[in-house]
Design a protein around this motif. Structure first.
Motif, PDB file in Angstrom:
ATOM      1  N   GLY A   1       6.912  -1.621   4.537  1.00 18.08           N
ATOM      2  CA  GLY A   1       5.725  -1.002   4.044  1.00 18.08           C
ATOM      3  C   GLY A   1       4.619  -1.537   3.569  1.00 18.08           C
ATOM      4  N   LEU A   2       4.448  -2.710   3.568  1.00 17.74           N
ATOM      5  CA  LEU A   2       3.620  -3.707   3.154  1.00 17.74           C
ATOM      6  C   LEU A   2       2.803  -4.403   4.469  1.00 17.74           C
TER       7      LEU A   2
ATOM      8  N   LEU B   1      12.214 -10.190   3.198  1.00 17.81           N
ATOM      9  CA  LEU B   1      11.995  -9.039   4.464  1.00 17.81           C
ATOM     10  C   LEU B   1      12.161  -7.772   3.809  1.00 17.81           C
ATOM     11  N   HIS B   2      13.255  -7.734   2.998  1.00 18.81           N
ATOM     12  CA  HIS B   2      13.651  -6.192   2.513  1.00 18.81           C
ATOM     13  C   HIS B   2      12.724  -5.579   1.773  1.00 18.81           C
TER      14      HIS B   2
ATOM     15  N   THR C   1       5.858  -7.161  12.284  1.00 20.98           N
ATOM     16  CA  THR C   1       4.830  -6.318  12.265  1.00 20.98           C
ATOM     17  C   THR C   1       4.212  -6.067  10.884  1.00 20.98           C
ATOM     18  N   ARG C   2       4.799  -6.896   9.841  1.00 23.49           N
ATOM     19  CA  ARG C   2       4.059  -6.754   8.562  1.00 23.49           C
ATOM     20  C   ARG C   2       2.667  -7.672   8.806  1.00 23.49           C
ATOM     21  N   ALA C   3       2.500  -8.226   9.841  1.00 23.42           N
ATOM     22  CA  ALA C   3       1.390  -9.162  10.168  1.00 23.42           C
ATOM     23  C   ALA C   3       0.249  -8.387  10.718  1.00 23.42           C
TER      24      ALA C   3
ATOM     25  N   TYR D   1      -1.797   0.901  13.768  1.00 24.81           N
ATOM     26  CA  TYR D   1      -3.199   0.766  13.237  1.00 24.81           C
ATOM     27  C   TYR D   1      -3.246  -0.434  12.549  1.00 24.81           C
ATOM     28  N   ARG D   2      -2.108  -1.242  12.553  1.00 20.06           N
ATOM     29  CA  ARG D   2      -2.146  -2.529  11.705  1.00 20.06           C
ATOM     30  C   ARG D   2      -2.164  -3.787  12.476  1.00 20.06           C
ATOM     31  N   SER D   3      -1.344  -3.961  13.462  1.00 26.75           N
ATOM     32  CA  SER D   3      -1.171  -5.303  13.901  1.00 26.75           C
ATOM     33  C   SER D   3      -2.005  -5.381  15.300  1.00 26.75           C
TER      34      SER D   3
END
Length: 394
Positions: free
Chosen positions: A323-324, A318-319, A365-367, A16-18
């Motif tokens: 979760g963000l 990155l570590h 996948t943080r983007a 649901y994010r990227s």
């Protein structure tokens, strides 16, 4: 599945994010790992911007380009919806990579925050190294003297340090001059006296090197001579074509003070990172003509601590980013030896490669909307400019 033969595995594959392109890049990367429970991520957010891979000449150019791109995204580049600074993040493999971005953002006035740790110049090892540099420029810097007089340990107890402080106050002189006076009068004895004498002699010699713009030979502090040691007036400083004498001097300071060796002997998990940060500090000197100019630059950075509620770009490892999520993510330094980490590969081999891929997967996948991966064609490593191979992205 081995222990519970009749279990039913439910894969959580919807993201649901990227966007679709970001998930495709991440899935293609992680698919190279062996023995994982395969799944194919999908999203209802079709299309979107493709993940970009951008090459740069070196780390400084990489930082300049990312700074300009952040401002462009803020305005709405290439017809995209503008994204404010709070929605943009730079995710690095190692904390020492932050230095180039912090320096650049100060130069262009771009607000930023560092998450998960102190800013580069606030780190313990950098503050210690800067104190040594400040003493080389000005031996009368009492705050710097007090910080490193017993770092690394030189056998100076609280009583000896208190005596130096008392003499400095009573006579209205600097801690450096007070220590030298006590040594000449024989009031500090034993092993501590030898260690302190070496420390004082080093400061005097480094100061002479700063004044003469070149390294000077070791000259013992005489019993009768209480003057600052001066360079031989007939000596000609050794200068490279682009004059890197101040860089060599700082390397010399960290070596002769025992500070680098202290961290090399340290067995804590943080020690390798601290050594990397010291190397990055030396690298930062390349941008300046002399040590004084560099110290002024760092002072300006430390005075530029913005604590208001204004939007800021996020810089983090990155570590720390697990979760963000951010609408826009920049992933710099994707090159062999840096990411994937050479240290990790040397220690764990193929297992480390797979862990580095998982970390890269996390970064991509943080983007949410825009992801940019970048690498440098050459980067200063251990004092040398290394021409690097093709970017390593899987």
């Amino acid at each position: 599945e081995k222990d519970f033969r009749k279990c039913h595995v439910i894969k959580l594959e919807q993201n649901y994010r990227s966007t679709e392109h970001i998930l495709g890049a991440a899935s293609g990367l992680i698919s190279a790992n062996q023995g994982r429970l395969g799944k194919t991520l999908w999203t209802e957010a079709k299309g979107g911007e493709k993940v970009r891979l951008i090459g740069h000449w070196d780390g400084e150019e990489e930082a300049r380009w990312i700074g300009e791109e952040i401002e462009a995204v803020q305005r709405g580049t290439r017809g995209l919806t503008p994204v404010d600074l709070d929605g943009q993040a730079i995710l690095v493999r190692a904390s020492h990579q932050m230095r180039a971005f912090e320096d650049r953002f100060l130069t262009i006035g771009l607000p930023y925050r560092v998450i998960g740790g102190p800013r580069f110049y606030e780190r313990l090892e950098i503050r210690d190294a800067m104190a040594y540099c400040r003493l080389a420029v000005s031996p009368d810097d009492d705050l710097a003297f007090e910080r490193v007089v017993n770092t690394p340990k030189r056998g100076l107890g609280d009583k000896a340090q208190a005596r130096i402080q008392a003499v400095a106050r009573d006579k209205g002189i600097s801690l450096f001059d007070a220590a030298r006076l006590l040594l000449q009068q024989g009031e500090i004895t034993g092993k501590a006296a030898g260690q302190l004498r070496g420390f004082v002699e080093n400061i005097a010699r480094w100061h002479a090197a700063v004044q003469s713009a070149g390294p000077v030979p070791v000259v013992p502090l005489g019993e009768e001579d209480d003057a600052v040691i001066e360079a031989d007036p007939d000596a000609v400083p050794v200068r490279a074509a682009n004059d890197q004498s101040h860089i060599r001097l700082v390397e010399q300071i960290l070596e002769e003070s025992g500070y680098t060796q202290m961290w090399m002997n340290d067995k804590t998990p943080e020690a390798p990172g601290r050594l990397d940060n010291l190397k990055e500090l030396v690298k930062a000197l390349e941008q300046f003509e002399n040590l004084q100019g560099f110290l002024e630059h760092v002072s300006l950075i430390m005075d530029n601590d913005r604590t208001g509620d204004e939007p800021k770009v996020t810089i983090m490892t990155l570590h720390a980013a697990k979760g963000l999520e951010f609408p826009v993510v920049f992933l710099p330094g994707w090159e062999d030896g840096l990411f994937p980490s050479q240290r990790a590969m040397d220690e764990s081999g193929q297992k480390a490669i797979e862990e580095e891929r998982r970390l890269a997967y996390v970064g991509i996948t943080r983007a949410e909307e825009l992801c940019t991966i970048s690498f440098a064609g050459n980067r200063r490593v251990d004092g040398y400019r290394n021409i690097l191979a093709n970017p390593h992205v899987g």
